[in-house]
Write an enzyme that holds these catalytic residues in place. Structure first.
Site, PDB file in Angstrom:
ATOM      1  N   ASP A 138      34.931  47.701  49.216  1.00 21.18           N
ATOM      2  CA  ASP A 138      34.033  47.003  48.292  1.00 21.18           C
ATOM      3  C   ASP A 138      33.923  45.517  48.615  1.00 21.18           C
ATOM      4  O   ASP A 138      34.674  44.985  49.448  1.00 21.18           O
ATOM      5  CB  ASP A 138      34.499  47.218  46.843  1.00 21.18           C
ATOM      6  CG  ASP A 138      36.009  47.036  46.657  1.00 21.18           C
ATOM      7  OD1 ASP A 138      36.665  46.484  47.558  1.00 21.18           O
ATOM      8  OD2 ASP A 138      36.521  47.429  45.597  1.00 21.18           O
ATOM      9  N   ASN A 171      42.010  50.256  34.346  1.00 22.16           N
ATOM     10  CA  ASN A 171      41.140  51.244  33.710  1.00 22.16           C
ATOM     11  C   ASN A 171      40.886  52.431  34.639  1.00 22.16           C
ATOM     12  O   ASN A 171      39.928  53.165  34.461  1.00 22.16           O
ATOM     13  CB  ASN A 171      39.832  50.599  33.253  1.00 22.16           C
ATOM     14  CG  ASN A 171      39.023  50.038  34.418  1.00 22.16           C
ATOM     15  OD1 ASN A 171      39.401  50.201  35.583  1.00 22.16           O
ATOM     16  ND2 ASN A 171      37.905  49.394  34.129  1.00 22.16           N
ATOM     17  N   HIS A 220      39.889  52.404  37.688  1.00 25.75           N
ATOM     18  CA  HIS A 220      38.805  52.322  38.672  1.00 25.75           C
ATOM     19  C   HIS A 220      39.379  52.428  40.083  1.00 25.75           C
ATOM     20  O   HIS A 220      40.505  52.011  40.339  1.00 25.75           O
ATOM     21  CB  HIS A 220      37.934  51.068  38.485  1.00 25.75           C
ATOM     22  CG  HIS A 220      38.547  49.760  38.869  1.00 25.75           C
ATOM     23  ND1 HIS A 220      38.876  48.786  37.960  1.00 25.75           N
ATOM     24  CD2 HIS A 220      38.864  49.241  40.079  1.00 25.75           C
ATOM     25  CE1 HIS A 220      39.363  47.742  38.586  1.00 25.75           C
ATOM     26  NE2 HIS A 220      39.376  47.987  39.890  1.00 25.75           N
ATOM     27  N   GLU A 239      33.703  51.928  38.326  1.00 27.22           N
ATOM     28  CA  GLU A 239      34.160  51.686  36.963  1.00 27.22           C
ATOM     29  C   GLU A 239      33.981  52.945  36.112  1.00 27.22           C
ATOM     30  O   GLU A 239      33.179  53.819  36.455  1.00 27.22           O
ATOM     31  CB  GLU A 239      33.326  50.552  36.352  1.00 27.22           C
ATOM     32  CG  GLU A 239      33.510  49.218  37.061  1.00 27.22           C
ATOM     33  CD  GLU A 239      34.792  48.509  36.654  1.00 27.22           C
ATOM     34  OE1 GLU A 239      35.793  49.172  36.323  1.00 27.22           O
ATOM     35  OE2 GLU A 239      34.790  47.266  36.678  1.00 27.22           O
TER      36      GLU A 239
HETATM   37  C1  GLP Z   1      40.138  45.360  42.528  1.00 25.83           C
HETATM   38  C2  GLP Z   1      39.708  46.176  43.720  1.00 25.83           C
HETATM   39  C3  GLP Z   1      40.316  47.557  43.694  1.00 25.83           C
HETATM   40  C4  GLP Z   1      41.807  47.450  43.441  1.00 25.83           C
HETATM   41  C5  GLP Z   1      42.045  46.822  42.101  1.00 25.83           C
HETATM   42  C6  GLP Z   1      43.512  46.743  41.714  1.00 25.83           C
HETATM   43  O1  GLP Z   1      39.376  45.608  41.408  1.00 25.83           O
HETATM   44  N1  GLP Z   1      38.290  46.312  43.794  1.00 25.83           N
HETATM   45  O2  GLP Z   1      40.030  48.205  44.925  1.00 25.83           O
HETATM   46  O3  GLP Z   1      42.385  48.723  43.488  1.00 25.83           O
HETATM   47  O4  GLP Z   1      41.514  45.507  42.177  1.00 25.83           O
HETATM   48  O5  GLP Z   1      44.090  45.625  42.281  1.00 25.83           O
HETATM   49  P1  GLP Z   1      45.628  45.281  42.261  1.00 25.83           P
HETATM   50  O6  GLP Z   1      46.225  46.094  43.345  1.00 25.83           O
HETATM   51  O7  GLP Z   1      45.688  43.826  42.536  1.00 25.83           O
HETATM   52  O8  GLP Z   1      46.140  45.646  40.925  1.00 25.83           O
END
Ligand code: GLP
Length: 253
Positions: free
Chosen positions: A68, A137, A139, A144
């Site tokens: 992304d 959440n 995702h 989302e």
């Molecule tokens: C962002 C990314 C996700 C990732 C999420 C969780 O939203 N787009 O791909 O999994 O963060 O991040 P973290 O590992 O920092 O909790």
């Protein structure tokens, strides 16, 4: 099928997950790897960089596609995911930059960009191993909670929860972009193997709901129950709810 590997802590999680990528690259030197951002994968990248510097890993034929990118941010922006990938992995290994692909958040025509990104993944032969983190959440990528599972790479509006969670990387929440480009659920599900990493108790519910409740697009990670080859590498805190509810899990090493 989902296999769970329970790690002692973040470092242990990172090393165990990185081993899966080491094995993948050693088995197929021109693997197409799907990569993720966020704090969860950073330790994995650190291990890959270390093993590369020790001569154990060669990235010269490896190709990558990122999950992304924020709309409106480009490579020179320190908050962009292209910048994150360059800094946390690419510039420390012998990968060819032209073999690294990140959706272009600055594309004039975002719809064209997402459809071309999807085609590019297909032309590169499909993802051999996809790395995922998971949001609070549930995702995955930036898919989302929604009324349905989005199939392909698409443009999304970020939820308040995700923008709040990601505000820690920006100077204020107002600077967190409101839109992103993300691989779709279908794109992710077409990966041959998936490795999901998660640590910390604030992910315990997301993990539990994703793997032990009915599949539902309001819990995007729950689609992974239908994938044939998922390995979850998580620390004890993230596994907390699954373990405390006595769920029967298929354990890895
Ligand atoms: C962002 C990314 C996700 C990732 C999420 C969780 O939203 N787009 O791909 O999994 O963060 O991040 P973290 O590992 O920092 O909790």
């Amino acid at each position: 099928m989902t296999r769970f590997i329970i790690a002692r802590d973040y470092e242990d999680m990172s090393e165990k997950a990185a081993m899966l990528f080491l094995k993948q690259i050693n088995k197929k030197d021109n693997s197409l790897l799907g990569l993720a951002t966020g704090s969860s994968p950073v330790g994995i990248y650190r291990n890959l960089i270390k093993w590369h510097s020790e001569g154990l890993l060669d990235f010269s034929a490896v190709k990558t596609v990122s999950l992304d990118e924020y709309v409106g941010l480009g490579a020179s922006d320190p908050q962009s995911y292209r910048h994150f990938m360059n800094e946390n992995l690419f510039k420390h290994i012998n990968i060819k930059m032209e073999n690294t692909h990140v959706p272009n958040g600055l594309a004039e025509d975002l719809w064209m960009e997402v459809s071309e990104y999807e085609k590019r993944i297909e032309m590169l032969g499909g993802i051999d191993m996809q790395l995922l983190g998971i949001g609070r959440n549930a995702h995955i990528g930036f898919n989302e909670p929604s009324d349905n599972f989005a199939t392909n790479t698409h443009v999304v509006n970020l939820t308040k929860d995700t923008r709040e969670a990601n505000a820690r990387f920006f100077s204020s929440i107002d600077e967190v972009p409101t839109k992103a480009l993300t691989m779709g659920i279908g794109t992710i599900m077409r990966a041959k193997k998936i490795v999901l990493v998660s640590y910390g108790e604030n992910k315990a519910d997301a993990l539990y709901k994703s793997f032990f409740e009915n599949t539902n697009p309001r819990v995007p990670g729950s689609i992974l129950q239908y994938h044939a080859d998922v390995t979850v590498v998580a620390d004890k805190a993230a596994m907390g709810r699954i373990l405390s509810e006595g769920k029967d899990i298929n354990c890895g090493f």
